[in-house]
Design an enzyme around this catalytic site. Structure first.
Site, PDB file in Angstrom:
ATOM      1  N   LYS A 253      45.992 -12.040  91.967  1.00 15.87           N
ATOM      2  CA  LYS A 253      46.736 -12.963  92.830  1.00 15.87           C
ATOM      3  C   LYS A 253      45.925 -13.386  94.052  1.00 15.87           C
ATOM      4  O   LYS A 253      46.103 -14.479  94.560  1.00 15.87           O
ATOM      5  CB  LYS A 253      48.023 -12.285  93.316  1.00 15.87           C
ATOM      6  CG  LYS A 253      49.122 -12.351  92.297  1.00 15.87           C
ATOM      7  CD  LYS A 253      50.442 -11.981  92.941  1.00 15.87           C
ATOM      8  CE  LYS A 253      51.485 -11.787  91.861  1.00 15.87           C
ATOM      9  NZ  LYS A 253      52.331 -10.637  92.082  1.00 15.87           N
ATOM     10  N   ARG A 254      45.073 -12.491  94.502  1.00 20.80           N
ATOM     11  CA  ARG A 254      44.220 -12.799  95.656  1.00 20.80           C
ATOM     12  C   ARG A 254      43.433 -14.091  95.450  1.00 20.80           C
ATOM     13  O   ARG A 254      43.063 -14.770  96.394  1.00 20.80           O
ATOM     14  CB  ARG A 254      43.166 -11.696  95.779  1.00 20.80           C
ATOM     15  CG  ARG A 254      43.409 -10.669  96.775  1.00 20.80           C
ATOM     16  CD  ARG A 254      42.292  -9.640  96.848  1.00 20.80           C
ATOM     17  NE  ARG A 254      41.639  -9.287  95.598  1.00 20.80           N
ATOM     18  CZ  ARG A 254      40.393  -9.591  95.307  1.00 20.80           C
ATOM     19  NH1 ARG A 254      39.657 -10.278  96.142  1.00 20.80           N
ATOM     20  NH2 ARG A 254      39.862  -9.215  94.148  1.00 20.80           N
TER      21      ARG A 254
END
Ligand code: GLU
Length: 530
Positions: A253-254
């Site tokens: 997700k980063r």
């Protein structure tokens, strides 16, 4: 060879991510290429983390991507049921057989004992693995304890030796039994462990090829041991490489969008995502073609051209493919999808009139209900609909996207997020305020626009001509400052198309107001102190 059967076996514990979507796609392509079966099996034995809503979403995401399955929880075939939580009886049957045959044993170790063993191994610099304490117990004694109701897990006896297989991606692969402790087949709460259930299911469902992420490569020896113990022939294995972010760490997700939901909301089309995912670790038969229709993918797909090395996710390339597929969309589909994107972006959040039903033609008819539900989630009550003038406006808006951008969000930002204060300070646009020639153009132009009652593009153009006469500026010197002041961007769709979109949009009852040309320029004049 027997008929090819593959499966996609997600755990419904969260959103469908690109890595898993690629696994599903490769399985689907392999099945379609060989005229085999693509099975969807829900691995929901992790009771704490599995949720029905994730399963619903998974099915919806797979359909959106165009990966229809032949058998699955909603399409029971000969090998039903397709949800592991409904197959507990089968797991019980085979674990009993394994115990009776002496290939498995009851384990009474408590979590505390296991943790102490683990700590001791770590302290001694050894890789932790199960000590084998309960393996030495007498079978009768263990059976008695179980009969008395003492909770027990069931473990498989790992026999000494090598576990090897010819992986269809990684080639010959082997693990020594030294690194594998006796794995749990069934937990003391009666639920099967992944490594066990997967073997029972793959065998009973007659899966011929297991194509999955290489995070499962170290599970494969445990699964092979289970096949051996049951006297079953294992399937072929193909482990797909990890997907990395641009910084070459595991995609997460980063790095931005990773779930199908994220991509859909961003305005990525399923055909673009499918084409893009196919290229993540696989290449066309000529090694170069990148735009591949579904048909071409199915025809050309082969496990031989899957690479071992990790694939790096490249959002720019996905955007480029999306632009290609957007340009191919028939106008009515583009308009419907633009409407849907406006709803997803929260710009249309209530039904307006009752003229046109919003459907996503990208989905199969059976998914229509889901679409409606999704719209309801966004606050649309009842049958989502927009009235005719709104739909026509959206139609024109949508038609700007393919030439101008590769996703809807860029277009929406141009139309809905006008911010004069940002334009006069942003690196890319502030030259318009700093340049005396540009200021002169705008000083002459803005009052003329503000004096108009009904602005049309023809009037807009005529006013620019007047400014040309008054200031002597023409061509780029004339239109560049005007474009920046009106749109906030140094490039974009033709003003001829944009001005009517701003003018008409300003009159529509949309949830987010579209600023008219005059509103924009009034704000700009104030921010730039013209
Ligand atoms: N449920 C497992 C997962 O989602 C499936 C692994 C497999 O394909 O064997 O990772």
């Amino acid at each position: 060879m027997s008929k090819i059967r593959v499966r996609f076996a997600p755990s419904p514990t969260g959103q469908l991510h690109v890595g898993n979507a690629r696994t599903a796609l490769f399985n689907w392509l392999f099945a379609r290429h060989h005229g085999g079966a693509f099975v969807l099996r829900i691995e929901d034995t992790d009771v704490e983390r599995s949720e029905a809503r994730f399963e619903t979403q998974l099915l919806e995401d797979l359909r959106w991507l165009g990966l229809e399955w032949d058998e699955g929880p909603d399409k029971p075939g000969a090998f039903r049921p397709y949800r592991q939580s409904e197959r507990l009886e089968l797991y019980r049957k085979y674990s009993t057989e394994l115990i009776d045959a002496g290939h498995a044993y009851f384990c009474f170790c408590t979590p505390e004992e296991l943790e102490a063993d683990r700590q001791a191994a770590l302290a001694a610099g050894r890789q932790p693995r199960y000590s084998g304490r309960c393996r030495k117990r007498l079978r009768e004694e263990a059976a008695r304890k179980v009969a008395e109701g003492v909770p027990a897990a069931i473990r498989l006896k790992i026999l000494e030796g090598e576990f090897s297989w010819r992986d269809l991606v990684h080639g010959s692969t082997s693990f020594s039994s030294d690194v594998i402790g006796d794995p749990i087949l069934v937990r003391s709460d009666g639920h099967p462990a992944y490594n066990y259930a997967v073997v029972i299911d793959d065998h009973l469902m007659e899966i011929t090829h297991v194509i999955r992420g290489d995070d499962h490569i170290s599970n494969t020896p445990r699964q092979l041991a289970t096949y051996n113990a049951l006297g079953w022939q294992p399937p072929e294995f193909a482990h797909l490489s990890t997907i990395l972010g641009p910084d070459r760490t595991r995609l997460s997700k980063r790095h931005g969008a990773t779930s199908l939901e994220n991509f859909r909301e961003m305005g990525i089309l399923p055909e673009a995502l499918r084409n893009y995912l196919a290229l993540l670790g696989w290449s066309a038969s000529d090694g170069v073609t990148e735009i591949l229709s579904n048909q071409a993918l199915i025809e050309q797909f082969s496990l031989d051209r899957i690479t071992k090395s990790p694939a790096v996710f490249d959002q720019e390339k996905l955007n480029w493919l999306n632009r290609h597929y957007m340009a191919q969309l028939p106008p009515e589909k583009l308009a419907a999808l633009t409407t849907l994107s406006l709803v997803n972006a929260g710009i249309i959040i209530q039904p307006i009139g009752s003229g046109v039903r919003v459907e996503d033609p990208g989905r199969s008819p059976s998914n229509e209900l889901v679409t409606v539900a999704r719209l309801s989630d966004s606050g649309v009550l009842g049958q989502p609909a927009v009235d005719k003038p709104t739909f026509e406006w959206i139609d024109r808006l949508g038609s700007l996207t393919p030439p101008y951008g590769d996703r809807w969000e860029q277009l929406f930002s141009l139309v809905f997020n006008y911010d004069a204060a940002a334009i006069v300070t942003a690196e890319e646009t502030r030259h318009v305020v700093e340049d005396t020639g540009a200021r002169a153009v705008l000083q002459a132009f803005i009052p003329k626009v503000l004096a108009e009652k009904e602005l049309t593009y023809e009037r807009f153009r005529a006013l620019a001509k007047e400014v040309q006469k008054e200031t002597g500026k023409k061509g780029k010197e004339l239109f560049h400052p005007i474009r920046v002041a009106v749109t906030g961007a140094v490039s974009g769709p033709e003003l001829e198309k944009l001005i009517p979109i701003f003018e008409e949009g300003a009159k529509l009852p949309l949830q987010r107001h579209v600023k008219s040309t005059a509103e924009r320029l009034r704000e700009f004049a104030a921010a730039a102190k013209l």
